[in-house]
Design an enzyme around this catalytic site. Structure first.
Site, short mmCIF file in Angstrom:
data_model
loop_
_atom_site.label_atom_id
_atom_site.label_comp_id
_atom_site.label_asym_id
_atom_site.label_seq_id
_atom_site.Cartn_x
_atom_site.Cartn_y
_atom_site.Cartn_z
N LYS A 116 9.49 -34.75 57.67
CA LYS A 116 8.15 -34.30 58.04
C LYS A 116 8.20 -32.87 58.56
CE LYS A 116 4.61 -35.23 61.43
NZ LYS A 116 4.22 -35.93 62.60
N LYS A 170 12.14 -34.39 61.75
CA LYS A 170 10.81 -33.90 62.06
C LYS A 170 10.92 -32.50 62.65
CE LYS A 170 6.64 -34.76 64.75
NZ LYS A 170 5.85 -35.73 65.52
#
Ligand code: PBG
Length: 335
Positions: free
Chosen positions: A260, A207
């Site tokens: 992400k 992330k």
């Protein structure tokens, strides 16, 4: 079959003609390498307190913060369209925020009540809950703040409590999105010790500290009140480090690993796909959604085609599953 050239002398003598396989739609379908299906979709949804509330998020047109009653209707519709899973994000009133995020593991908190209600009304749908402090902290950071620092190990303790209370409420997967070190292992251990061996972990493994999360933070009113998230979320310039994070999460017991954002990180999805045999999840985040919606609202792009092209690129890069705010629209388009 019709002849292309009136006389053979008009034609080049080519051994390979790739266009031969693109002549007709049935032929293109036969040759197609990747296919987006409704089975790939996870639908992220925002829940708020109250009744009969449905507030549109300004920077995310057609996405809403729903009160529980209307959320259940939305989930029912999604399930009827064939969507198998939702990911839940709560908007917590300021009065319930504190720096230790204690509301996050309240057994009667918004998330816990919502999960119980979903599981009662639509028991088959897979419910994924977010594990991070930002919606619960006045600072909007994913961990406990002390002297301007985000504490790691103290935060993990709270995340474990949060994950346990979500499992107890009936979540199928808990999804740590906080990027603290060691949280996947600590959560797995606690879930197992409490008997929740079938509750899975969807790890937000790679992330990035991305500017693409802006609209999501509008949705939850969780914009960081100071600084940024760069001491825990990954540097946007790093690729090998993503593999390190994925490797650690797998060793700690992750069932699913996520990259992400998705669109600006297709190379990372591809690398993670080649690294692991676990299912790879891509998060088509709020900023990616907002950009398509905005351009489409000016008539500058064909929204439907661009949505399908964008999500197909994530499948092609190697994602098995995609979290997307377009889930319902895509389910309809694919019908
Ligand atoms: C926070 C969290 C964020 C998103 C999901 N969980 C924002 C952030 O890290 O600041 C972003 C999702 C999106 O942009 O769609 N734990």
């Amino acid at each position: 079959m019709q002849k292309e050239h009136s006389t053979p002398k008009n034609s080049l003598s080519l051994l390979h003609r790739p266009r031969r396989l693109r002549r007709t739609e049935p032929l293109r379908r036969l040759i197609r390498e990747h296919q987006l299906t409704v089975n790939d979709l996870i639908y992220p949804l925002f829940v708020r307190e109250g009744e009969n509330q449905q507030e549109e998020i300004t920077s995310m047109p057609n996405c809403y913060r729903y009160s529980l009653d209307l959320l259940l209707k939305e989930i029912k519709e999604a399930f009827d369209l064939g969507i198998n899973a939702i990911a839940l994000f709560p908007m917590i009133p300021n009065s319930k925020k504190d720096d230790l995020g204690t509301e996050s593991y309240n057994p009667d908190g918004l998330v816990q009540r919502t999960v119980r209600a979903i599981k009662k009304e639509i028991p088959e749908i897979i419910v994924i809950t977010d594990v991070a402090l930002d919606p619960f902290s006045p600072y909007g950071h994913d961990g406990i703040v002390k002297n301007g620092q985000i504490l790691n190990d103290e935060t993990v303790e709270v995340l474990v409590k949060m994950a346990l209370s979500q499992a107890e409420a009936g979540a199928d997967f808990v999804a740590p999105s906080d990027m603290m070190d060691g949280r996947v292992g600590a959560i797995r251990k606690a879930l197992d010790a409490a008997g929740y061996i079938n509750v899975g972990i969807l790890a937000y493994s790679a992330k990035y500290a991305s500017a693409y999360y802006g609209p999501f933070r509008d949705a939850l009113e969780s914009t960081p009140q100071f600084g940024d998230k760069k001491t825990y979320q990954m540097d946007i310039a790093n690729a090998r480090e993503a593999i390190k994070e994925v490797e650690l999460d797998i060793m700690e017991g992750a069932d699913l690993v996520m990259v992400k954002p998705a669109l600006a990180y297709l190379d990372i999805i591809y690398r993670v796909r080649n690294f692991t045999n676990l299912p790879v999840v891509a998060y088509n985040v709020s900023g990616e959604y907002a950009m398509i919606k905005a351009a489409a609202s000016y008539g500058w792009i064909d929204e439907k085609q661009v949505i399908l092209e964008t999500l197909t690129s994530m499948k092609r890069a190697g994602a098995d599953l995609i979290l997307t705010y377009f889930a319902k629209e895509v389910a309809l388009l694919l019908q």
